[in-house]
Motif scaffolding. Structure first.
Motif, PDB file in Angstrom:
ATOM      1  N   UNK A  63       0.865  -1.174   0.000  1.00 12.71           N
ATOM      2  CA  UNK A  63       0.000   0.000   0.000  1.00 12.71           C
ATOM      3  C   UNK A  63       0.901   1.223   0.000  1.00 12.71           C
ATOM      4  N   UNK A  64       0.735   2.071  -1.021  1.00  3.95           N
ATOM      5  CA  UNK A  64       1.470   3.328  -1.077  1.00  3.95           C
ATOM      6  C   UNK A  64       0.460   4.417  -0.739  1.00  3.95           C
ATOM      7  N   UNK A  65       0.512   4.877   0.500  1.00  6.60           N
ATOM      8  CA  UNK A  65      -0.514   5.768   1.012  1.00  6.60           C
ATOM      9  C   UNK A  65      -0.197   7.219   0.711  1.00  6.60           C
ATOM     10  N   UNK A  66      -1.195   7.917   0.178  1.00  7.97           N
ATOM     11  CA  UNK A  66      -1.106   9.349  -0.063  1.00  7.97           C
ATOM     12  C   UNK A  66      -2.074  10.079   0.841  1.00  7.97           C
ATOM     13  N   UNK A  67      -2.062  11.389   0.792  1.00 10.81           N
ATOM     14  CA  UNK A  67      -2.939  12.155   1.674  1.00 10.81           C
ATOM     15  C   UNK A  67      -4.407  12.034   1.270  1.00 10.81           C
ATOM     16  N   UNK A  68      -4.673  11.887  -0.032  1.00 14.34           N
ATOM     17  CA  UNK A  68      -6.060  11.788  -0.503  1.00 14.34           C
ATOM     18  C   UNK A  68      -6.333  10.436  -1.160  1.00 14.34           C
ATOM     19  N   UNK A  69      -5.448  10.007  -2.061  1.00 14.99           N
ATOM     20  CA  UNK A  69      -5.600   8.718  -2.724  1.00 14.99           C
ATOM     21  C   UNK A  69      -4.366   7.858  -2.461  1.00 14.99           C
ATOM     22  N   UNK A  70      -4.562   6.556  -2.555  1.00 14.05           N
ATOM     23  CA  UNK A  70      -3.485   5.602  -2.311  1.00 14.05           C
ATOM     24  C   UNK A  70      -3.502   4.527  -3.378  1.00 14.05           C
ATOM     25  N   UNK A  71      -2.341   3.883  -3.580  1.00 16.33           N
ATOM     26  CA  UNK A  71      -2.236   2.749  -4.489  1.00 16.33           C
ATOM     27  C   UNK A  71      -2.206   1.471  -3.664  1.00 16.33           C
ATOM     28  N   UNK A  72      -2.968   0.486  -4.116  1.00 14.94           N
ATOM     29  CA  UNK A  72      -3.003  -0.806  -3.447  1.00 14.94           C
ATOM     30  C   UNK A  72      -2.627  -1.864  -4.474  1.00 14.94           C
ATOM     31  N   UNK A  73      -1.529  -2.580  -4.218  1.00 16.78           N
ATOM     32  CA  UNK A  73      -1.100  -3.675  -5.083  1.00 16.78           C
ATOM     33  C   UNK A  73      -1.620  -4.978  -4.512  1.00 16.78           C
ATOM     34  N   UNK A  74      -2.368  -5.710  -5.342  1.00 12.89           N
ATOM     35  CA  UNK A  74      -2.934  -6.999  -4.934  1.00 12.89           C
ATOM     36  C   UNK A  74      -2.235  -8.092  -5.727  1.00 12.89           C
ATOM     37  N   UNK A  75      -1.638  -9.035  -5.027  1.00 16.53           N
ATOM     38  CA  UNK A  75      -0.981 -10.165  -5.682  1.00 16.53           C
ATOM     39  C   UNK A  75      -2.006 -11.272  -5.895  1.00 16.53           C
ATOM     40  N   UNK A  76      -2.217 -11.626  -7.167  1.00 15.60           N
ATOM     41  CA  UNK A  76      -3.170 -12.666  -7.527  1.00 15.60           C
ATOM     42  C   UNK A  76      -2.402 -13.812  -8.197  1.00 15.60           C
ATOM     43  N   UNK A  77      -3.037 -14.951  -8.404  1.00 13.59           N
ATOM     44  CA  UNK A  77      -2.367 -16.034  -9.127  1.00 13.59           C
ATOM     45  C   UNK A  77      -1.986 -15.645 -10.558  1.00 13.59           C
ATOM     46  N   UNK A  78      -2.610 -14.579 -11.081  1.00 14.18           N
ATOM     47  CA  UNK A  78      -2.377 -14.146 -12.454  1.00 14.18           C
ATOM     48  C   UNK A  78      -1.431 -12.959 -12.544  1.00 14.18           C
ATOM     49  N   UNK A  79      -0.934 -12.473 -11.426  1.00 14.55           N
ATOM     50  CA  UNK A  79      -0.048 -11.320 -11.405  1.00 14.55           C
ATOM     51  C   UNK A  79      -0.563 -10.250 -10.461  1.00 14.55           C
ATOM     52  N   UNK A  80       0.059  -9.084 -10.549  1.00 14.46           N
ATOM     53  CA  UNK A  80      -0.290  -7.961  -9.667  1.00 14.46           C
ATOM     54  C   UNK A  80      -1.382  -7.119 -10.305  1.00 14.46           C
ATOM     55  N   UNK A  81      -2.394  -6.773  -9.518  1.00 16.22           N
ATOM     56  CA  UNK A  81      -3.442  -5.840  -9.915  1.00 16.22           C
ATOM     57  C   UNK A  81      -3.296  -4.627  -9.003  1.00 16.22           C
TER      58      UNK A  81
END
Length: 72
Positions: free
Chosen positions: A19-37
């Motif tokens: 999780x790359x947290x920002x003040x308003x929006x953040x990025x969430x990387x989800x590891x799946x069997x098919x790759x990163x979403x």
């Protein structure tokens, strides 16, 4: 909460890797069997959903446009 029916067909079960947290929006990387979403969601939603690295989630992908590039 259990999801019993939803109209989004592209669903990827996985675990939050980063999780790359920002003040308003953040990025969430989800590891799946098919790759990163990667999802960009509000930081408030991360707190409301109590999302943390290692949380099991379902990434729901719904798009009105899909771009395609030819691989040479």
């Amino acid at each position: 909460m259990a999801i019993t029916e939803i109209n989004v067909r592209n669903q990827f079960r996985g675990k939050i890797k980063e999780i790359i947290e920002g003040s308003v929006v953040s990025e969430v990387d989800v590891e799946t069997p098919h790759g990163i979403v990667t999802s960009v969601i509000t930081t408030r939603s991360i707190k409301d959903l109590d999302l943390k690295v290692g949380s099991e989630v379902i990434a729901l992908v719904k798009s009105t446009e899909v771009s395609i590039a030819k691989i040479q």
